[in-house]
Design an enzyme around this catalytic site. Structure first.
Site, mmCIF file in Angstrom:
data_model
loop_
_atom_site.group_PDB
_atom_site.id
_atom_site.type_symbol
_atom_site.label_atom_id
_atom_site.label_comp_id
_atom_site.label_asym_id
_atom_site.label_seq_id
_atom_site.Cartn_x
_atom_site.Cartn_y
_atom_site.Cartn_z
ATOM 1 N N LYS A 133 0.881 -1.171 0.000
ATOM 2 C CA LYS A 133 0.000 0.000 0.000
ATOM 3 C C LYS A 133 0.917 1.218 0.000
ATOM 4 O O LYS A 133 1.620 1.476 0.983
ATOM 5 C CB LYS A 133 -0.902 -0.012 1.236
ATOM 6 C CG LYS A 133 -1.872 1.151 1.277
ATOM 7 C CD LYS A 133 -2.938 0.898 2.332
ATOM 8 C CE LYS A 133 -4.039 1.938 2.277
ATOM 9 N NZ LYS A 133 -3.604 3.292 2.556
ATOM 10 N N CYS A 434 -17.653 23.953 31.076
ATOM 11 C CA CYS A 434 -17.085 24.146 29.741
ATOM 12 C C CYS A 434 -16.044 25.263 29.791
ATOM 13 O O CYS A 434 -16.336 26.364 30.271
ATOM 14 C CB CYS A 434 -18.200 24.520 28.757
ATOM 15 S SG CYS A 434 -17.567 25.037 27.144
ATOM 16 N N CYS A 437 -17.630 28.387 27.652
ATOM 17 C CA CYS A 437 -18.833 29.164 27.967
ATOM 18 C C CYS A 437 -19.264 28.986 29.429
ATOM 19 O O CYS A 437 -20.294 29.531 29.835
ATOM 20 C CB CYS A 437 -19.983 28.790 27.033
ATOM 21 S SG CYS A 437 -20.667 27.166 27.331
#
Ligand code: IVH
Length: 711
Positions: A133, A434, A437
């Site tokens: 490959k 988070c 936020c």
């Protein structure tokens, strides 16, 4: 500005079909390069008069040979800048990727599943080819009447870039072939040798140019030069290993077909071997692996293909990969380095993903300074069920960690050496809010991922959604990438996908606003607006994928789009399935490959009020195209619902189902008033009875095969 030499041009009416076709290809190529040079590089290569002359010549040939008009005809690109620099080419046969095998056991499993699909006994002979490959980039070369007329990169598999002029500079690529079929698309890999790569980087360094990370990037960067003369100066090579459209078969076997390509003058890999089964395949894999360091070019595994082309045809394709081939990858490469820090990124579905910041280290020839840490549990060393990861060792900032990468995959942390840990080391505390936020970040039971609950108010989610929206498999808007999305979002220009399509109305007048910004000029601003307009018309599957709904990826989007066909039908269906019960819900679950989790996520996204309003605002801006079904014209079963029951003797159930679907039929598991045809083999029971009651057409296997014969 270079002066083009006026070649002795034949009068259009004296052109043969072949000459006309070759000239149209050449004109498409030259005009697309001229466009790119003008619009993208701001460096015109021909003057206006010459540009107009080429356009007129192109139009005249198209008038005389309307059937030869190309899908990327310059006539259809009046004034529209080719923002990416290359014309687009639709592949007549899609360029697919390969499924992967990692362990020896996966190779045996590959063989077993093929036998099962074809209904072959374990001891029936079944041969495979095995070949390296190549770690480069794939290219499709179209020859018509033995003349190279077009070269296209893989692109997204369906549409690639027209790199014909560049491909013509590669010495491994013949310009003409003798005794080739009238139409022959040869596919293979463009790559760069280790020596050539080292020399190129040395030269780049000497002139203060950009250094390439590895030979594959160097090959890709060199092939995708807007100026073919730069490509010519780069030592690219090409191995042929497959084909696309053909007007006549090359042979009845993979091996024979590859040898035929060799006879046409293509380089074919000398390590290609014919194997009689998994043991021989694995032995050849080991042989290639042992020669890998001395090959002089990068390979990342071994590809196995069913040798008999008739069987390849029967096996066919899953959504993005052939059933008849797989790539056996080499094990990943490893290196040790220090973990300098852990950052938390917020994804488009709110997932908090820890990212390792590393002291830069070379892994398999690439400098790595970031790696994924997956999720909270991966850092802790214990999963949610209490099972140990890495023997239960946690990962801390300051630790010595082992990095690995395999092919294109994002680097990962495989292990940690806690014996080197300092006394002052402290466990990493995963945030429960988070970082972008400040909304709560929660983990649902059974979910390894902690998610920000801020939804659309979280800027990180919004930006990631937008980035996904413009990305390659989705809307793929030229000139609007991750960087521009971030800039526009930060400036309040776009907050959701719909805003992209009102951008010109809001800010485009005179282009002043955009033009005055860093990195934007009049041409690139006009180019962006044209690229956005271009995507106002979008196929349903792309739209769906672009929405970035959790669990609804590329393949799922295609399936869902194919199932509903139009946006209106999809919206009706998903609304009716909102309660997650009833006929519409069952209909959704009946889609092949659809599970309850995916269906729930899909229905949930449309049921969520704010999200739905955002989707509706977007769709109001678009012209959503019915999804292109495979060409089933002439198929007597297109659109029909069929049910198989009893024993099939000529093919397995899986093959029968895949074949029926390929012909545009919908395969259902149960007989109802909606069933059009029942195919009943020996031993059919209650389904046949029910079909008789409902007066549904019932065929035996031979009757069915006669119906679909030749399709
Ligand atoms: S066969 C229908 N053979 O690997 C499948 N692919 O992961 C046709 N590749 O996109 C591909 N060497 O770029 C095939 N000997 C080989 C290959 C090969 C490299 C690449 C190719 C493909 C990718 C899939």
């Amino acid at each position: 500005m270079t002066q083009t030499t006026e070649s002795a041009e034949l009068d259009v009416k004296n052109l043969t079909r072949q000459q006309a076709s070759a000239e149209l290809a050449d004109l498409a190529d030259r005009l697309s390069q001229a466009n790119a040079a003008y619009h993208t590089d701001d460096a015109p290569v021909i003057d206006d008069a010459e540009y107009d002359r080429l356009k007129r010549r192109n139009a005249a040939i198209e008038d005389a040979f309307p059937e030869l008009k190309r899908s990327d005809s310059p006539s259809d690109q009046v004034g529209a800048p080719v923002a990416s620099g290359f014309g687009k080419i639709s592949h007549s046969v899609a360029m697919l990727s390969l499924a992967n095998a990692f362990e020896d056991a996966d190779v045996a499993e590959f063989d077993t599943s093929i036998r099962k699909y074809l209904g072959l006994a374990a001891d029936a002979p079944l041969a495979y080819t095995a070949e390296p490959k190549i770690d480069g980039l794939s290219l499709s070369l179209r020859y018509e009447n033995g003349v190279l007329v077009q070269a296209a990169t893989r692109g997204d598999g369906a549409v690639g870039e027209n790199v014909t002029a560049n491909a013509r500079t590669i010495s491994d690529i013949p310009q003409t072939l003798t005794n080739a079929p009238e139409v022959l698309e040869v596919r293979g890999e463009v790559y760069m040798s280790h020596d050539d790569f080292a020399a190129l980087n040395e030269a780049q360094q000497a002139r203060g140019g950009k250094l390439f990370a590895n030979p594959r990037n160097a090959a890709a960067g060199s092939l995708r030069q807007l100026d073919a003369e730069i490509t010519r100066a780069r030592p690219l090579r090409f191995f042929a290993y497959a084909w696309g459209s053909l007007s006549a078969p090359l042979d009845s076997t993979q091996m024979g077909a590859i040898e035929a390509l060799g006879r046409f003058g293509f380089s074919i890999n000398p390590l290609t071997a014919l194997c009689d089964g998994p043991d021989a395949m694995i032995a050849h894999y080991r042989k290639i692996e042992s020669q890998r360091p001395d090959l002089g070019y990068d390979i990342d595994g071994v590809v196995y293909k069913v040798n008999n082309l008739e069987l390849q045809k029967r096996l066919g394709f899953r959504s993005t990969t052939p059933r008849w081939a797989t790539a056996h990858k080499f094990p990943a490469e490893l290196a040790w380095t220090t973990l300098e820090g852990i950052d938390i990124q917020v994804g488009r579905t709110g997932a908090l993903s820890p990212v390792a910041r590393l002291s830069p280290v070379t892994v398999g020839g690439v400098v790595v300074s970031n790696a994924t840490l997956h999720n909270e549990d991966y850092i802790t060393g214990l999963d949610s069920k209490g099972t140990e990861i890495r023997g239960g060792k946690d990962i801390r900032v300051g630790d010595l960690v082992q990095v690995y990468r395999a092919g294109d995959v994002i680097p990962k942390i495989a292990d940690v050496d806690i014996s080197k840990r300092g006394d002052d080391s402290v466990p990493f505390v995963f945030p429960d809010t988070c970082p972008r936020c400040n909304s709560a970040a929660v983990r649902e039971p059974g979910d390894a991922v902690r998610r920000c609950t801020g939804g659309l108010i979280c800027p990180a989610q919004a930006v990631e959604k937008l980035k996904h929206f413009v990305s390659r498999g989705a809307f793929d808007i030229d000139g609007l990438g991750a960087k521009q999305v971030e800039q526009f979002y930060a400036d309040g220009w776009i907050a959701e996908p719909a805003d992209i399509f009102t951008l010109q109305d809001r800010y485009g007048s005179g282009l002043q606003q955009l033009k005055n910004r860093e990195g934007w000029g009049e041409k690139s601003a006009a180019g962006l607006f044209a690229a956005i307009e271009d995507k106002r018309t979008i196929p349903l599957d792309r739209l769906l994928f672009g929405l970035g709904i959790r669990h609804v990826g590329d393949a799922a989007s295609s399936m869902i789009a194919l199932h509903y066909g139009t946006w209106e039908a999809l919206a009706r269906g998903v609304d009716a399935a909102r309660e997650q019960s009833g006929e519409a819900w069952d209909d959704l679950l009946a889609i092949d490959g659809m599970g309850a989790v995916m269906a729930g996520s899909f229905v949930g996204a449309f049921a969520q009020k704010a999200e739905r309003a955002s989707i509706d605002r977007l769709v109001a801006q678009l012209d959503v195209q019915e999804v292109k079904r495979a060409d089933t014209s002439g198929s007597p079963v297109a659109g029909k619902t069929v049910v198989f029951t009893g024993t099939l003797e000529k093919m397995t159930r899986a093959e029968a189902k895949a074949r029926a679907e390929r012909l545009g039929a919908k395969v259902s598991g149960s007989v109802s008033a909606k069933t059009d045809i029942l195919i009943a083999g020996p031993g059919a029971g209650s389904k046949a009875k029910k079909a008789a009651e409902l007066e549904i057409t019932t065929l035996d296997e031979d009757g069915w095969l006669a119906l679909i014969e030749g399709l």
